[in-house]
Design a protein around this motif. Structure first.
Motif, PDB file in Angstrom:
ATOM      1  N   TRP A  65     -21.401  -1.273   0.627  1.00 14.58           N
ATOM      2  CA  TRP A  65     -20.925  -1.833   1.887  1.00 14.58           C
ATOM      3  C   TRP A  65     -21.695  -1.270   3.066  1.00 14.58           C
ATOM      4  O   TRP A  65     -22.119  -0.107   3.056  1.00 14.58           O
ATOM      5  CB  TRP A  65     -19.431  -1.511   2.082  1.00 14.58           C
ATOM      6  N   HIS A  66     -21.859  -2.114   4.101  1.00 10.77           N
ATOM      7  CA  HIS A  66     -22.343  -1.639   5.391  1.00 10.77           C
ATOM      8  C   HIS A  66     -21.170  -1.025   6.159  1.00 10.77           C
ATOM      9  O   HIS A  66     -20.091  -1.623   6.221  1.00 10.77           O
ATOM     10  CB  HIS A  66     -22.894  -2.803   6.233  1.00 10.77           C
ATOM     11  N   ALA A  67     -21.387   0.125   6.740  1.00  7.19           N
ATOM     12  CA  ALA A  67     -20.341   0.747   7.553  1.00  7.19           C
ATOM     13  C   ALA A  67     -20.157  -0.041   8.850  1.00  7.19           C
ATOM     14  O   ALA A  67     -21.116  -0.577   9.407  1.00  7.19           O
ATOM     15  CB  ALA A  67     -20.710   2.193   7.863  1.00  7.19           C
ATOM     16  N   GLY A  68     -18.935  -0.120   9.324  1.00  2.43           N
ATOM     17  CA  GLY A  68     -18.673  -0.791  10.584  1.00  2.43           C
ATOM     18  C   GLY A  68     -19.156   0.053  11.755  1.00  2.43           C
ATOM     19  O   GLY A  68     -18.982   1.272  11.768  1.00  2.43           O
ATOM     20  N   GLU A  69     -19.774  -0.604  12.735  1.00  8.35           N
ATOM     21  CA  GLU A  69     -20.260   0.089  13.922  1.00  8.35           C
ATOM     22  C   GLU A  69     -19.899  -0.729  15.154  1.00  8.35           C
ATOM     23  O   GLU A  69     -20.237  -1.908  15.240  1.00  8.35           O
ATOM     24  CB  GLU A  69     -21.780   0.291  13.856  1.00  8.35           C
ATOM     25  N   GLY A  70     -19.235  -0.117  16.118  1.00  4.01           N
ATOM     26  CA  GLY A  70     -18.834  -0.835  17.318  1.00  4.01           C
ATOM     27  C   GLY A  70     -17.900  -1.980  16.982  1.00  4.01           C
ATOM     28  O   GLY A  70     -16.872  -1.782  16.317  1.00  4.01           O
ATOM     29  N   ASP A  71     -18.283  -3.201  17.394  1.00  7.22           N
ATOM     30  CA  ASP A  71     -17.480  -4.375  17.092  1.00  7.22           C
ATOM     31  C   ASP A  71     -17.777  -4.944  15.704  1.00  7.22           C
ATOM     32  O   ASP A  71     -17.103  -5.882  15.271  1.00  7.22           O
ATOM     33  CB  ASP A  71     -17.724  -5.474  18.140  1.00  7.22           C
ATOM     34  N   GLN A  72     -18.770  -4.395  15.013  1.00  6.10           N
ATOM     35  CA  GLN A  72     -19.145  -4.897  13.696  1.00  6.10           C
ATOM     36  C   GLN A  72     -18.177  -4.371  12.633  1.00  6.10           C
ATOM     37  O   GLN A  72     -17.965  -3.162  12.509  1.00  6.10           O
ATOM     38  CB  GLN A  72     -20.564  -4.461  13.349  1.00  6.10           C
ATOM     39  N   GLN A  73     -17.578  -5.270  11.887  1.00  4.58           N
ATOM     40  CA  GLN A  73     -16.662  -4.885  10.825  1.00  4.58           C
ATOM     41  C   GLN A  73     -17.428  -4.352   9.606  1.00  4.58           C
ATOM     42  O   GLN A  73     -18.633  -4.558   9.461  1.00  4.58           O
ATOM     43  CB  GLN A  73     -15.809  -6.086  10.411  1.00  4.58           C
ATOM     44  N   VAL A  74     -16.713  -3.648   8.748  1.00  2.00           N
ATOM     45  CA  VAL A  74     -17.265  -3.248   7.454  1.00  2.00           C
ATOM     46  C   VAL A  74     -17.543  -4.519   6.649  1.00  2.00           C
ATOM     47  O   VAL A  74     -16.667  -5.365   6.478  1.00  2.00           O
ATOM     48  CB  VAL A  74     -16.277  -2.340   6.699  1.00  2.00           C
ATOM     49  N   LEU A  75     -18.785  -4.664   6.160  1.00  2.00           N
ATOM     50  CA  LEU A  75     -19.188  -5.873   5.458  1.00  2.00           C
ATOM     51  C   LEU A  75     -20.023  -5.507   4.232  1.00  2.00           C
ATOM     52  O   LEU A  75     -20.674  -4.457   4.192  1.00  2.00           O
ATOM     53  CB  LEU A  75     -20.002  -6.779   6.383  1.00  2.00           C
ATOM     54  N   PRO A  76     -20.033  -6.370   3.219  1.00  2.51           N
ATOM     55  CA  PRO A  76     -20.765  -6.048   1.987  1.00  2.51           C
ATOM     56  C   PRO A  76     -22.265  -5.907   2.204  1.00  2.51           C
ATOM     57  O   PRO A  76     -22.860  -6.577   3.039  1.00  2.51           O
ATOM     58  CB  PRO A  76     -20.463  -7.249   1.081  1.00  2.51           C
ATOM     59  N   ARG A  77     -22.847  -5.015   1.391  1.00  2.00           N
ATOM     60  CA  ARG A  77     -24.305  -4.839   1.354  1.00  2.00           C
ATOM     61  C   ARG A  77     -24.868  -5.380   0.038  1.00  2.00           C
ATOM     62  O   ARG A  77     -25.911  -6.023   0.030  1.00  2.00           O
ATOM     63  CB  ARG A  77     -24.662  -3.361   1.495  1.00  2.00           C
ATOM     64  N   ARG A  78     -24.200  -5.098  -1.076  1.00  2.00           N
ATOM     65  CA  ARG A  78     -24.675  -5.545  -2.394  1.00  2.00           C
ATOM     66  C   ARG A  78     -23.549  -6.255  -3.125  1.00  2.00           C
ATOM     67  O   ARG A  78     -22.439  -5.737  -3.253  1.00  2.00           O
ATOM     68  CB  ARG A  78     -25.151  -4.358  -3.228  1.00  2.00           C
ATOM     69  N   ILE A  79     -23.861  -7.452  -3.620  1.00  2.00           N
ATOM     70  CA  ILE A  79     -22.881  -8.282  -4.321  1.00  2.00           C
ATOM     71  C   ILE A  79     -23.551  -8.847  -5.566  1.00  2.00           C
ATOM     72  O   ILE A  79     -24.715  -9.244  -5.535  1.00  2.00           O
ATOM     73  CB  ILE A  79     -22.399  -9.448  -3.432  1.00  2.00           C
ATOM     74  N   GLU A  80     -22.795  -8.904  -6.669  1.00  2.00           N
ATOM     75  CA  GLU A  80     -23.240  -9.599  -7.866  1.00  2.00           C
ATOM     76  C   GLU A  80     -22.133 -10.551  -8.297  1.00  2.00           C
ATOM     77  O   GLU A  80     -20.969 -10.150  -8.397  1.00  2.00           O
ATOM     78  CB  GLU A  80     -23.563  -8.622  -8.997  1.00  2.00           C
ATOM     79  N   ALA A  81     -22.497 -11.811  -8.552  1.00  2.35           N
ATOM     80  CA  ALA A  81     -21.535 -12.810  -8.988  1.00  2.35           C
ATOM     81  C   ALA A  81     -22.030 -13.433 -10.288  1.00  2.35           C
ATOM     82  O   ALA A  81     -23.203 -13.801 -10.399  1.00  2.35           O
ATOM     83  CB  ALA A  81     -21.354 -13.889  -7.920  1.00  2.35           C
ATOM     84  N   THR A  82     -21.135 -13.562 -11.273  1.00  2.00           N
ATOM     85  CA  THR A  82     -21.512 -14.126 -12.563  1.00  2.00           C
ATOM     86  C   THR A  82     -20.512 -15.185 -12.982  1.00  2.00           C
ATOM     87  O   THR A  82     -19.314 -15.093 -12.691  1.00  2.00           O
ATOM     88  CB  THR A  82     -21.583 -13.043 -13.660  1.00  2.00           C
ATOM     89  N   ASN A  83     -21.036 -16.183 -13.683  1.00  4.01           N
ATOM     90  CA  ASN A  83     -20.213 -17.248 -14.255  1.00  4.01           C
ATOM     91  C   ASN A  83     -20.909 -17.682 -15.535  1.00  4.01           C
ATOM     92  O   ASN A  83     -21.842 -18.475 -15.505  1.00  4.01           O
ATOM     93  CB  ASN A  83     -20.079 -18.416 -13.282  1.00  4.01           C
ATOM     94  N   GLY A  84     -20.465 -17.134 -16.677  1.00  9.89           N
ATOM     95  CA  GLY A  84     -21.168 -17.384 -17.927  1.00  9.89           C
ATOM     96  C   GLY A  84     -22.566 -16.800 -17.868  1.00  9.89           C
ATOM     97  O   GLY A  84     -22.745 -15.615 -17.575  1.00  9.89           O
ATOM     98  N   ASP A  85     -23.592 -17.645 -18.107  1.00  9.72           N
ATOM     99  CA  ASP A  85     -24.966 -17.148 -18.057  1.00  9.72           C
ATOM    100  C   ASP A  85     -25.596 -17.343 -16.684  1.00  9.72           C
ATOM    101  O   ASP A  85     -26.797 -17.132 -16.511  1.00  9.72           O
ATOM    102  CB  ASP A  85     -25.827 -17.827 -19.133  1.00  9.72           C
ATOM    103  N   ALA A  86     -24.795 -17.731 -15.713  1.00 11.02           N
ATOM    104  CA  ALA A  86     -25.284 -17.865 -14.335  1.00 11.02           C
ATOM    105  C   ALA A  86     -25.005 -16.573 -13.581  1.00 11.02           C
ATOM    106  O   ALA A  86     -23.904 -16.012 -13.673  1.00 11.02           O
ATOM    107  CB  ALA A  86     -24.617 -19.038 -13.629  1.00 11.02           C
ATOM    108  N   LYS A  87     -26.000 -16.093 -12.835  1.00 11.53           N
ATOM    109  CA  LYS A  87     -25.836 -14.852 -12.076  1.00 11.53           C
ATOM    110  C   LYS A  87     -26.517 -14.976 -10.715  1.00 11.53           C
ATOM    111  O   LYS A  87     -27.612 -15.532 -10.608  1.00 11.53           O
ATOM    112  CB  LYS A  87     -26.411 -13.665 -12.840  1.00 11.53           C
ATOM    113  N   VAL A  88     -25.844 -14.458  -9.693  1.00 11.75           N
ATOM    114  CA  VAL A  88     -26.399 -14.385  -8.351  1.00 11.75           C
ATOM    115  C   VAL A  88     -26.307 -12.937  -7.891  1.00 11.75           C
ATOM    116  O   VAL A  88     -25.212 -12.366  -7.845  1.00 11.75           O
ATOM    117  CB  VAL A  88     -25.645 -15.294  -7.360  1.00 11.75           C
TER     118      VAL A  88
END
Length: 218
Positions: free
Chosen positions: A183-206
């Motif tokens: 995750w990215h740390a929140g700074e000022g008005d910026q909320q905590v938001l993802p930095r690295r994500i992996e999504a899978t559905n069967g043999d499909a991956k993002v």
């Protein structure tokens, strides 16, 4: 067989995908553990984060993406711009200098894909347009929520596991398993938001590495 316009992209994408996977694997930030008990303060902080993000319908991010479906895959730079339900995604492969642009609307579901040999393609389901053109399975209509670490609106949280900070760690929705690895740390008005994500559905991956979050320009 993949369309002719994809062959150079896929050939160049293999080393890029391997490099992306290697760089992700070498991250020093440890992957958060699933927490079976979340402190009340963390629950309140996460509820406030979700509320703040829902109140910000316009946003952007820039990063890197690697997509695979079975033995076929590709990777490159990704730029996402969201304004309300409307989104525009630019994906480019630096080696081949090929790029395409997807425009769509999460409420209507349809999309238009440009940058292809033979001209643009469009249809009532943006994800299906992408899959028909590239062979890649990408949950484009769900990504505006998932990329920000949000459960799809109108659904329950039965498939959600959280980390000790109350943030999503593992999410099962719409046939996909989404893992939040950093995750990215929140700074000022910026909320905590993802930095690295992996999504899978069967043999499909993002795999997605988000380098920078922002807001659309004027």
């Amino acid at each position: 067989m993949k369309p002719a316009f994809l062959r150079p992209l896929l050939l160049a994408a293999l080393p890029l995908a391997l490099a992306a996977c290697t760089s992700v694997g070498n991250q020093k930030t440890p992957v958060p553990d699933v927490a079976y008990t979340v402190p009340p303060a963390a629950e309140r902080a996460e509820a406030a984060r979700v509320q703040a993000l829902r109140a910000q319908p316009d946003w952007t991010f820039q990063g890197r993406v690697a997509v695979s479906k079975g033995k076929n895959g590709g990777s490159g730079r990704i730029d996402w711009s969201q304004q309300g339900a409307d989104y525009q995604v630019q994906l480019s492969a630096p080696v081949t200098r090929q790029s395409w642009r997807l425009q769509g609307n999460t409420l209507q579901g349809g999309g238009r894909l440009e940058g292809l040999d033979g001209g643009p393609r469009e249809g009532a389901d943006a994800a299906q347009v992408v899959q028909d053109a590239t062979g890649w399975e990408i949950p484009v209509n769900q990504l505006p929520d998932w990329t920000r670490g949000l459960v799809l609106q109108g659904t329950d949280e039965n498939g959600l596991q959280r980390d000790a900070e109350g943030r999503p760690r593992r999410l099962q929705q719409a046939g996909w398993v989404v893992e939040y690895l950093d995750w990215h740390a929140g700074e000022g008005d910026q909320q905590v938001l993802p930095r690295r994500i992996e999504a899978t559905n069967g043999d499909a991956k993002v795999k997605l590495v988000i380098d920078q979050w922002g807001t659309p320009g004027p």
